[in-house]
Design a protein around this motif. Structure first.
Motif, PDB file in Angstrom:
ATOM      1  N   PRO A   1       6.592   0.243  -2.001  1.00 27.84           N
ATOM      2  CA  PRO A   1       6.849   0.971  -3.251  1.00 27.84           C
ATOM      3  C   PRO A   1       7.830   2.110  -3.024  1.00 27.84           C
ATOM      4  N   ASP A   2       8.362   2.628  -4.098  1.00 28.55           N
ATOM      5  CA  ASP A   2       9.284   3.769  -4.009  1.00 28.55           C
ATOM      6  C   ASP A   2       8.596   4.943  -3.320  1.00 28.55           C
ATOM      7  N   GLY A   3       9.374   5.667  -2.535  1.00 26.40           N
ATOM      8  CA  GLY A   3       8.831   6.812  -1.819  1.00 26.40           C
ATOM      9  C   GLY A   3       8.342   6.455  -0.424  1.00 26.40           C
TER      10      GLY A   3
ATOM     11  N   GLY B   1      18.038   4.581   1.344  1.00 24.63           N
ATOM     12  CA  GLY B   1      17.282   5.518   2.169  1.00 24.63           C
ATOM     13  C   GLY B   1      15.876   5.061   2.500  1.00 24.63           C
ATOM     14  N   LYS B   2      15.477   3.929   1.944  1.00 25.88           N
ATOM     15  CA  LYS B   2      14.150   3.381   2.256  1.00 25.88           C
ATOM     16  C   LYS B   2      14.083   2.876   3.699  1.00 25.88           C
ATOM     17  N   PHE B   3      15.262   2.567   4.279  1.00 25.61           N
ATOM     18  CA  PHE B   3      15.325   1.981   5.624  1.00 25.61           C
ATOM     19  C   PHE B   3      16.167   2.850   6.561  1.00 25.61           C
ATOM     20  N   THR B   4      15.650   3.003   7.781  1.00 28.19           N
ATOM     21  CA  THR B   4      16.399   3.711   8.830  1.00 28.19           C
ATOM     22  C   THR B   4      16.374   2.869  10.103  1.00 28.19           C
TER      23      THR B   4
ATOM     24  N   GLY C   1      16.316  -8.539  11.308  1.00 27.95           N
ATOM     25  CA  GLY C   1      15.808  -7.869  10.109  1.00 27.95           C
ATOM     26  C   GLY C   1      15.026  -8.743   9.157  1.00 27.95           C
ATOM     27  N   GLY C   2      14.601  -9.932   9.583  1.00 30.32           N
ATOM     28  CA  GLY C   2      13.867 -10.824   8.695  1.00 30.32           C
ATOM     29  C   GLY C   2      12.530 -10.264   8.246  1.00 30.32           C
ATOM     30  N   HIS C   3      11.719  -9.802   9.194  1.00 26.86           N
ATOM     31  CA  HIS C   3      10.443  -9.187   8.834  1.00 26.86           C
ATOM     32  C   HIS C   3      10.671  -7.905   8.030  1.00 26.86           C
ATOM     33  N   SER C   4      11.636  -7.105   8.481  1.00 27.26           N
ATOM     34  CA  SER C   4      11.896  -5.821   7.823  1.00 27.26           C
ATOM     35  C   SER C   4      12.298  -6.005   6.367  1.00 27.26           C
ATOM     36  N   GLU C   5      13.112  -7.008   6.085  1.00 28.76           N
ATOM     37  CA  GLU C   5      13.547  -7.245   4.705  1.00 28.76           C
ATOM     38  C   GLU C   5      12.345  -7.525   3.804  1.00 28.76           C
ATOM     39  N   ALA C   6      11.417  -8.347   4.293  1.00 28.69           N
ATOM     40  CA  ALA C   6      10.234  -8.668   3.496  1.00 28.69           C
ATOM     41  C   ALA C   6       9.362  -7.435   3.284  1.00 28.69           C
ATOM     42  N   ILE C   7       9.220  -6.627   4.311  1.00 31.76           N
ATOM     43  CA  ILE C   7       8.422  -5.399   4.199  1.00 31.76           C
ATOM     44  C   ILE C   7       9.055  -4.455   3.189  1.00 31.76           C
ATOM     45  N   LEU C   8      10.374  -4.301   3.273  1.00 32.70           N
ATOM     46  CA  LEU C   8      11.077  -3.390   2.371  1.00 32.70           C
ATOM     47  C   LEU C   8      10.962  -3.836   0.916  1.00 32.70           C
ATOM     48  N   LYS C   9      10.987  -5.126   0.692  1.00 33.48           N
ATOM     49  CA  LYS C   9      10.849  -5.636  -0.683  1.00 33.48           C
ATOM     50  C   LYS C   9       9.486  -5.287  -1.269  1.00 33.48           C
ATOM     51  N   ALA C  10       8.474  -5.221  -0.401  1.00 37.70           N
ATOM     52  CA  ALA C  10       7.115  -4.952  -0.877  1.00 37.70           C
ATOM     53  C   ALA C  10       6.785  -3.464  -0.931  1.00 37.70           C
TER      54      ALA C  10
ATOM     55  N   ARG D   1       0.833  -1.212   0.000  1.00 37.76           N
ATOM     56  CA  ARG D   1       0.000   0.000   0.000  1.00 37.76           C
ATOM     57  C   ARG D   1       0.865   1.260   0.000  1.00 37.76           C
ATOM     58  N   GLY D   2       2.059   1.121   0.533  1.00 36.81           N
ATOM     59  CA  GLY D   2       2.956   2.264   0.647  1.00 36.81           C
ATOM     60  C   GLY D   2       2.725   3.045   1.924  1.00 36.81           C
ATOM     61  N   GLY D   3       3.634   3.989   2.179  1.00 39.84           N
ATOM     62  CA  GLY D   3       3.533   4.818   3.367  1.00 39.84           C
ATOM     63  C   GLY D   3       4.739   4.654   4.271  1.00 39.84           C
ATOM     64  N   ILE D   4       4.545   4.972   5.539  1.00 36.25           N
ATOM     65  CA  ILE D   4       5.629   4.894   6.523  1.00 36.25           C
ATOM     66  C   ILE D   4       5.317   3.766   7.501  1.00 36.25           C
ATOM     67  N   PHE D   5       6.271   2.854   7.636  1.00 36.24           N
ATOM     68  CA  PHE D   5       6.098   1.671   8.476  1.00 36.24           C
ATOM     69  C   PHE D   5       7.160   1.634   9.573  1.00 36.24           C
ATOM     70  N   ALA D   6       6.846   0.923  10.648  1.00 33.80           N
ATOM     71  CA  ALA D   6       7.809   0.748  11.738  1.00 33.80           C
ATOM     72  C   ALA D   6       7.836  -0.703  12.163  1.00 33.80           C
ATOM     73  N   ASP D   7       9.023  -1.292  12.158  1.00 35.79           N
ATOM     74  CA  ASP D   7       9.241  -2.612  12.749  1.00 35.79           C
ATOM     75  C   ASP D   7       9.823  -2.333  14.130  1.00 35.79           C
ATOM     76  N   CYS D   8       8.993  -2.482  15.146  1.00 31.67           N
ATOM     77  CA  CYS D   8       9.378  -2.058  16.496  1.00 31.67           C
ATOM     78  C   CYS D   8      10.398  -2.976  17.151  1.00 31.67           C
TER      79      CYS D   8
END
Length: 312
Positions: free
Chosen positions: A45-47, A72-75, A34-43, A22-29
């Motif tokens: 969209p740009d921006g 820059g997609k990940f912090t 980084g297993g969950h985060s990697e999958a989220i980042l792959k899905a 869907r896009g937007g700003i997400f947080a892996d608390c």
């Protein structure tokens, strides 16, 4: 140092609920490896952007390296997700479209002997998720009263021999401080009846879990953290929480229920007069659990429960 690896729990179910495409700003608390985060980042969209929060500096270092290709997609954010509002505000974020909390201990932390989480490897008593924290398992085991030890072992470990174990710890430390994991594990095992020691589960498992929860304050403030995360969700934003302990799951379940049904009026009242309207809808009427296929390659998922809400 052991490799900081992460087998993400119920990854397909998490992705289906969060819908990062869907896009937007997400947080892996609970960034972990980084297993969950990697999958989220792959899905994503740009921006879009993902913030990965963890209080373990080893996790931050390992995940930052693993997720470096996403630029820059990940912090990575070093901190406790209990402070999610302050951590995000410091980065100019006031609303999130997706939030994940995986409340389990990482495989790295359990398996790295030097971290003092394991009852199978000898190491100094530690169990701190944040290695800079001043309070460790050594303080709990050697500083708590017998009554305090009994209470956390019984409540957090759900250990039926809590009284015997607490008394044994107090008795043994009277001679000298208890300093190592195997020393503590042996004291626990010796305090239990022979039949309990023959069970499939290691006799020290529940007590070590209880001490770890106490050291890291895993339950204190969890309800407030879920409330804060809920407050940060944008409309239609989703929060998914994975728990591994009945007390954690109860807190999540009751807090989610309060978001969906906040009315405090007498159920027999003809109309609502309190004015409290629902702020979120529960997406998982019953908690999701890992399937047999996942359990074959990741048995640590057996006790996991996944619940989720969508912000109204």
């Amino acid at each position: 140092m052991s490799e900081f690896r992460h087998i993400p729990i119920m990854l397909n179910e998490v992705m289906s609920l969060l819908k990062p495409e869907r896009g937007g700003i997400f947080a892996d608390c609970t960034l972990g490896g980084g297993g969950h985060s990697e999958a989220i980042l792959k899905a994503l969209p740009d921006g879009s952007r993902l913030y990965g929060i963890d209080r373990d500096s080893d996790a931050i270092e390992a995940a930052a390296k693993r997720l470096e290709p996403f630029g820059g997609k990940f912090t990575a954010v070093h901190g406790n997700f209990f402070d999610i509002k302050a951590l995000m505000a410091a980065r100019g974020v006031d609303k999130l479209n997706g939030i994940l909390m995986d409340l389990g201990v990482s495989s790295y932390q359990l398996d790295a002997p030097e971290r003092g989480f394991s009852y199978r490897e000898d190491a100094p008593l530690d169990m701190r998720m944040d290695k800079t924290a001043p309070f460790s398992a050594m303080d709990v085991v050697n500083g708590y009263t017998g009554e305090q030890l009994f209470r956390i072992i019984k409540d957090y470990g759900e250990e039926r021999y809590a009284s015997r174990i607490a008394n044994a710890i107090v008795h043994k430390r009277a001679d000298k401080p208890i300093e190592t994991t195997l020393e503590l594990a042996d004291i626990i095992a010796c305090a239990m009846p022979a039949a309990a020691r023959r069970e499939a589960q290691h006799p020290a498992k529940r007590t070590f879990q209880a001490i770890r929860i106490e050291v890291n304050g895993e339950l204190k403030g969890l309800e407030g953290a879920i409330q804060d995360a809920h407050d940060m969700l944008a409309p239609n934003g989703v929060m998914a929480v994975i728990t591994f302990h009945s007390l954690e799951d109860r807190i999540v379940k009751q807090t989610f229920r309060r978001f969906e049904k906040p009315c405090t009026c007498d159920p027999k009242a003809p109309i609502c007069t309190c004015g409290k309207a629902p702020t979120a809808a529960i997406l998982t009427k019953k908690p999701l659990t890992a399937g047999e296929a996942e359990l074959k390659y990741n048995p640590r998922a057996r006790s996991a429960k996944l619940r989720a809400i969508e912000r109204l």
